[in-house]
Scaffold this motif. Structure first.
Motif, PDB file in Angstrom:
ATOM      1  N   GLY A 126      13.662 -33.186 -11.845  1.00  0.00           N
ATOM      2  CA  GLY A 126      14.789 -34.112 -11.791  1.00  0.00           C
ATOM      3  C   GLY A 126      14.463 -35.489 -12.358  1.00  0.00           C
ATOM      4  O   GLY A 126      15.352 -36.266 -12.638  1.00  0.00           O
ATOM      5  N   GLU A 127      13.178 -35.814 -12.525  1.00  0.00           N
ATOM      6  CA  GLU A 127      12.757 -37.073 -13.133  1.00  0.00           C
ATOM      7  C   GLU A 127      12.396 -36.779 -14.582  1.00  0.00           C
ATOM      8  O   GLU A 127      11.669 -35.827 -14.846  1.00  0.00           O
ATOM      9  N   LYS A 128      12.874 -37.586 -15.513  1.00  0.00           N
ATOM     10  CA  LYS A 128      12.617 -37.357 -16.933  1.00  0.00           C
ATOM     11  C   LYS A 128      12.906 -35.890 -17.289  1.00  0.00           C
ATOM     12  O   LYS A 128      12.117 -35.221 -17.943  1.00  0.00           O
ATOM     13  N   SER A 129      14.038 -35.411 -16.823  1.00  0.00           N
ATOM     14  CA  SER A 129      14.355 -33.991 -16.964  1.00  0.00           C
ATOM     15  C   SER A 129      14.906 -33.616 -18.337  1.00  0.00           C
ATOM     16  O   SER A 129      15.171 -32.455 -18.596  1.00  0.00           O
ATOM     17  N   PHE A 130      15.057 -34.607 -19.213  1.00  0.00           N
ATOM     18  CA  PHE A 130      15.526 -34.254 -20.557  1.00  0.00           C
ATOM     19  C   PHE A 130      15.017 -35.243 -21.598  1.00  0.00           C
ATOM     20  O   PHE A 130      14.651 -36.370 -21.286  1.00  0.00           O
ATOM     21  N   PHE A 131      14.983 -34.769 -22.833  1.00  0.00           N
ATOM     22  CA  PHE A 131      14.794 -35.583 -24.025  1.00  0.00           C
ATOM     23  C   PHE A 131      16.037 -35.371 -24.875  1.00  0.00           C
ATOM     24  O   PHE A 131      16.723 -34.366 -24.725  1.00  0.00           O
ATOM     25  N   LEU A 132      16.300 -36.260 -25.787  1.00  0.00           N
ATOM     26  CA  LEU A 132      17.302 -36.020 -26.805  1.00  0.00           C
ATOM     27  C   LEU A 132      16.540 -35.704 -28.080  1.00  0.00           C
ATOM     28  O   LEU A 132      15.733 -36.497 -28.543  1.00  0.00           O
ATOM     29  N   SER A 133      16.748 -34.500 -28.602  1.00  0.00           N
ATOM     30  CA  SER A 133      16.054 -34.057 -29.805  1.00  0.00           C
ATOM     31  C   SER A 133      16.900 -34.397 -31.018  1.00  0.00           C
ATOM     32  O   SER A 133      18.079 -34.067 -31.068  1.00  0.00           O
ATOM     33  N   LEU A 134      16.291 -35.063 -31.989  1.00  0.00           N
ATOM     34  CA  LEU A 134      16.942 -35.348 -33.264  1.00  0.00           C
ATOM     35  C   LEU A 134      16.133 -34.634 -34.333  1.00  0.00           C
ATOM     36  O   LEU A 134      14.956 -34.936 -34.532  1.00  0.00           O
ATOM     37  N   ARG A 135      16.742 -33.663 -34.972  1.00  0.00           N
ATOM     38  CA  ARG A 135      16.043 -32.820 -35.948  1.00  0.00           C
ATOM     39  C   ARG A 135      16.832 -32.819 -37.240  1.00  0.00           C
ATOM     40  O   ARG A 135      18.050 -32.689 -37.246  1.00  0.00           O
ATOM     41  N   GLY A 136      16.111 -32.964 -38.327  1.00  0.00           N
ATOM     42  CA  GLY A 136      16.736 -32.912 -39.645  1.00  0.00           C
ATOM     43  C   GLY A 136      15.870 -32.141 -40.609  1.00  0.00           C
ATOM     44  O   GLY A 136      14.747 -31.749 -40.286  1.00  0.00           O
ATOM     45  N   ASP A 137      16.385 -31.947 -41.808  1.00  0.00           N
ATOM     46  CA  ASP A 137      15.628 -31.183 -42.804  1.00  0.00           C
ATOM     47  C   ASP A 137      15.139 -32.055 -43.957  1.00  0.00           C
ATOM     48  O   ASP A 137      14.478 -31.584 -44.862  1.00  0.00           O
ATOM     49  N   ASP A 138      15.434 -33.364 -43.906  1.00  0.00           N
ATOM     50  CA  ASP A 138      15.051 -34.279 -44.974  1.00  0.00           C
ATOM     51  C   ASP A 138      14.135 -35.366 -44.410  1.00  0.00           C
ATOM     52  O   ASP A 138      14.554 -36.164 -43.567  1.00  0.00           O
ATOM     53  N   THR A 139      12.902 -35.378 -44.869  1.00  0.00           N
ATOM     54  CA  THR A 139      11.891 -36.308 -44.368  1.00  0.00           C
ATOM     55  C   THR A 139      12.338 -37.764 -44.478  1.00  0.00           C
ATOM     56  O   THR A 139      12.183 -38.543 -43.528  1.00  0.00           O
TER      57      THR A 139
END
Length: 140
Positions: free
Chosen positions: A77-90
């Motif tokens: 319940g603490e720090k139970s998520f991250f927000l993932s940002l994923r792309g295909d262009d460096t």
């Protein structure tokens, strides 16, 4: 060029069960990579735990999850998520990283990783933890 933001849930030994549950609810494809699969097992108790997993369904549902390693503090319940940002262009992903980094605490600098051409983690100025990466063919 495109990027995608996805909720990335954090567990301790429950990621596979959670992903299987969400798949049973929403359908879709389940993908799981364990610490053993990557050959990265600092603690034998973590070998079968999930280092990266996701459920992605045709209806648009998408969630990622992993098991926090046993050597890392974790309370359910603490720090139970991250927000993932994923792309295909460096270049595009690096530009977003630079903007998100303003006023942030960098946890893992953006750089090459075993599983991705670029990967980094930061806590933005509002306390949201982002995991940012360039998708490799394996996790696209």
């Amino acid at each position: 060029m495109s990027v995608e933001s996805v909720l990335h849930l954090n567990f301790r030994g429950e990621a596979r069960a959670a992903l299987e549950f969400y798949q049973s609810v929403f359908g879709g494809d389940l993908a799981v990579v364990t610490y053993q699969d990557l050959g990265n097992v600092p603690d034998p108790a973590d070998a079968d735990h999930v280092t990266w997993g996701q459920v992605r369904a045709a209806n648009g549902f998408h969630v990622m999850a992993y098991d926090v390693p046993s050597g890392t503090p974790f309370e359910r319940g603490e720090k139970s998520f991250f927000l993932s940002l994923r792309g295909d262009d460096t270049e595009e992903v690096t530009a977003y990283w630079k903007k998100l980094s303003e006023g942030a605490t960098v946890v893992q600098p953006l750089g090459p990783a075993q599983w991705a051409p670029l990967y980094g983690m930061l806590k933005d100025r509002f306390g949201v933890i982002w995991v940012v990466d360039v998708a490799s063919g394996h996790h696209a």
